[in-house]
Motif scaffolding. Structure first.
Motif, PDB file in Angstrom:
ATOM      1  N   MET A   1       1.018  -1.084   0.113  1.00 18.50           N
ATOM      2  CA  MET A   1      -0.035  -0.059   0.102  1.00 18.50           C
ATOM      3  C   MET A   1       0.826   1.154   0.056  1.00 18.50           C
ATOM      4  O   MET A   1       1.874   1.326   0.850  1.00 18.50           O
ATOM      5  CB  MET A   1      -0.862  -0.126   1.348  1.00 18.50           C
ATOM      6  N   VAL A   2       0.572   2.168  -1.004  1.00 20.11           N
ATOM      7  CA  VAL A   2       1.422   3.353  -1.016  1.00 20.11           C
ATOM      8  C   VAL A   2       0.624   4.522  -0.053  1.00 20.11           C
ATOM      9  O   VAL A   2      -0.488   4.515  -0.085  1.00 20.11           O
ATOM     10  CB  VAL A   2       1.246   3.911  -2.511  1.00 20.11           C
ATOM     11  N   GLU A   3       1.404   4.937   0.968  1.00 23.01           N
ATOM     12  CA  GLU A   3       1.104   6.109   1.570  1.00 23.01           C
ATOM     13  C   GLU A   3       0.950   7.574   0.915  1.00 23.01           C
ATOM     14  O   GLU A   3       1.959   7.760   0.116  1.00 23.01           O
ATOM     15  CB  GLU A   3       1.800   6.269   2.932  1.00 23.01           C
ATOM     16  N   THR A   4      -0.143   8.043   1.030  1.00 22.80           N
ATOM     17  CA  THR A   4      -0.193   9.545   0.584  1.00 22.80           C
ATOM     18  C   THR A   4      -0.247  10.525   1.713  1.00 22.80           C
ATOM     19  O   THR A   4      -0.699  10.114   2.749  1.00 22.80           O
ATOM     20  CB  THR A   4      -1.188   9.604  -0.628  1.00 22.80           C
ATOM     21  N   ASN A   5       0.470  11.572   1.250  1.00 19.09           N
ATOM     22  CA  ASN A   5       0.164  12.767   2.485  1.00 19.09           C
ATOM     23  C   ASN A   5      -0.982  13.372   2.486  1.00 19.09           C
ATOM     24  O   ASN A   5      -1.852  13.181   1.461  1.00 19.09           O
ATOM     25  CB  ASN A   5       1.495  13.729   2.510  1.00 19.09           C
ATOM     26  N   ASP A   6      -1.536  14.134   3.277  1.00 18.65           N
ATOM     27  CA  ASP A   6      -2.773  14.730   3.373  1.00 18.65           C
ATOM     28  C   ASP A   6      -3.130  15.600   2.288  1.00 18.65           C
ATOM     29  O   ASP A   6      -4.148  15.641   1.296  1.00 18.65           O
ATOM     30  CB  ASP A   6      -3.007  15.736   4.264  1.00 18.65           C
ATOM     31  N   ARG A   7      -2.140  16.240   1.796  1.00 16.24           N
ATOM     32  CA  ARG A   7      -2.218  17.116   0.617  1.00 16.24           C
ATOM     33  C   ARG A   7      -2.426  16.467  -0.867  1.00 16.24           C
ATOM     34  O   ARG A   7      -3.388  16.663  -1.597  1.00 16.24           O
ATOM     35  CB  ARG A   7      -1.213  18.149   0.441  1.00 16.24           C
ATOM     36  N   GLU A   8      -1.570  15.397  -0.742  1.00 13.73           N
ATOM     37  CA  GLU A   8      -1.898  14.725  -2.198  1.00 13.73           C
ATOM     38  C   GLU A   8      -3.266  13.868  -2.163  1.00 13.73           C
ATOM     39  O   GLU A   8      -3.932  13.873  -3.017  1.00 13.73           O
ATOM     40  CB  GLU A   8      -0.825  13.785  -2.252  1.00 13.73           C
ATOM     41  N   TYR A   9      -3.748  13.504  -1.033  1.00 15.15           N
ATOM     42  CA  TYR A   9      -5.152  13.058  -0.965  1.00 15.15           C
ATOM     43  C   TYR A   9      -6.266  13.713  -1.251  1.00 15.15           C
ATOM     44  O   TYR A   9      -6.946  13.807  -2.070  1.00 15.15           O
ATOM     45  CB  TYR A   9      -5.261  12.268   0.599  1.00 15.15           C
ATOM     46  N   TRP A  10      -6.088  15.021  -0.628  1.00 15.76           N
ATOM     47  CA  TRP A  10      -7.036  16.048  -0.826  1.00 15.76           C
ATOM     48  C   TRP A  10      -7.095  16.517  -2.547  1.00 15.76           C
ATOM     49  O   TRP A  10      -8.222  16.739  -2.941  1.00 15.76           O
ATOM     50  CB  TRP A  10      -6.688  17.426  -0.043  1.00 15.76           C
ATOM     51  N   VAL A  11      -5.908  16.767  -2.976  1.00 17.99           N
ATOM     52  CA  VAL A  11      -5.741  16.895  -4.487  1.00 17.99           C
ATOM     53  C   VAL A  11      -6.313  15.699  -5.336  1.00 17.99           C
ATOM     54  O   VAL A  11      -7.114  15.845  -6.255  1.00 17.99           O
ATOM     55  CB  VAL A  11      -4.324  17.093  -4.913  1.00 17.99           C
TER      56      VAL A  11
END
Length: 192
Positions: A1-11
């Motif tokens: 599973m690739v983690e994404t930061n909050d900003r990447e998720y928001w985008v």
């Protein structure tokens, strides 16, 4: 599973929500492509309001990102594309000759969604106002002014009319200070 930061998720969420609406509007095909659903099968009535609701609420949500998001890199390129599509969406929704011209003055709901569009423009003045040509600015002004025929209910809806007037003031045209003053004073009596 690739983690994404909050900003990447928001985008990613922004893209998933905004892409179908803005791309269709940029091609002036929203009314032809967007499905309309309504409780109790009242699709014809919802169809009167759905398109402005989708555009206005979407743009008011993404406006801060359009105005002050990154200028470079992958997110900057995405922001640039979405800003361009957003301007094209505003053009499509307010140009009377467009197949996606929206309802700003029939029924009562358009005053709400006109206010969301107005707020989006105030939140992103460079991207959603200054970069429109003068003809398109006049279409926006006319569309917002046409919502004045709607008498908002004696509720928080008074603020929707006030937001439209505040945007018209920002746009440098005549605005009705009475609508703003009445909304503010009325809400002040409810919550003081």
């Amino acid at each position: 599973m690739v983690e994404t930061n909050d900003r990447e998720y928001w985008v990613q969420v922004l893209t998933r929500i905004a892409h179908p609406v803005l791309q269709s509007l940029s091609e002036r095909k929203l009314k032809a492509e967007m499905p309309v659903e309504a409780p109790h099968g009242n699709v014809a009535e919802r169809r009167q309001f759905t398109y402005l609701e989708a555009m206005g609420r979407l743009l008011t949500g993404v406006a801060p990102w359009l105005e002050s998001g990154p200028q470079s890199g992958p997110e900057g390129a995405l922001r640039h594309q979405y800003a361009e599509w957003s301007r094209m969406a505003i053009q499509a929704g307010t140009d009377p000759a467009s197949p996606d011209f929206m309802n700003f003055n029939q029924g009562s709901q358009p005053v709400v969604d006109a206010a969301f569009l107005a707020l989006a423009i105030v939140r992103a003045p460079t991207e959603l106002w200054q970069k429109l040509d003068s003809k398109m600015q006049q279409h926006v002004i006319a569309a917002l002014q046409s919502s004045r025929v709607i008498q908002p209910s004696y509720s928080n809806w008074l603020l929707f009319s006030a937001i439209v007037e505040a945007a018209l003031s920002f746009m440098g045209v005549w605005w009705d200070p009475m609508r703003v003053d009445y909304a503010v004073r009325t809400l002040d009596t409810w919550y003081k």
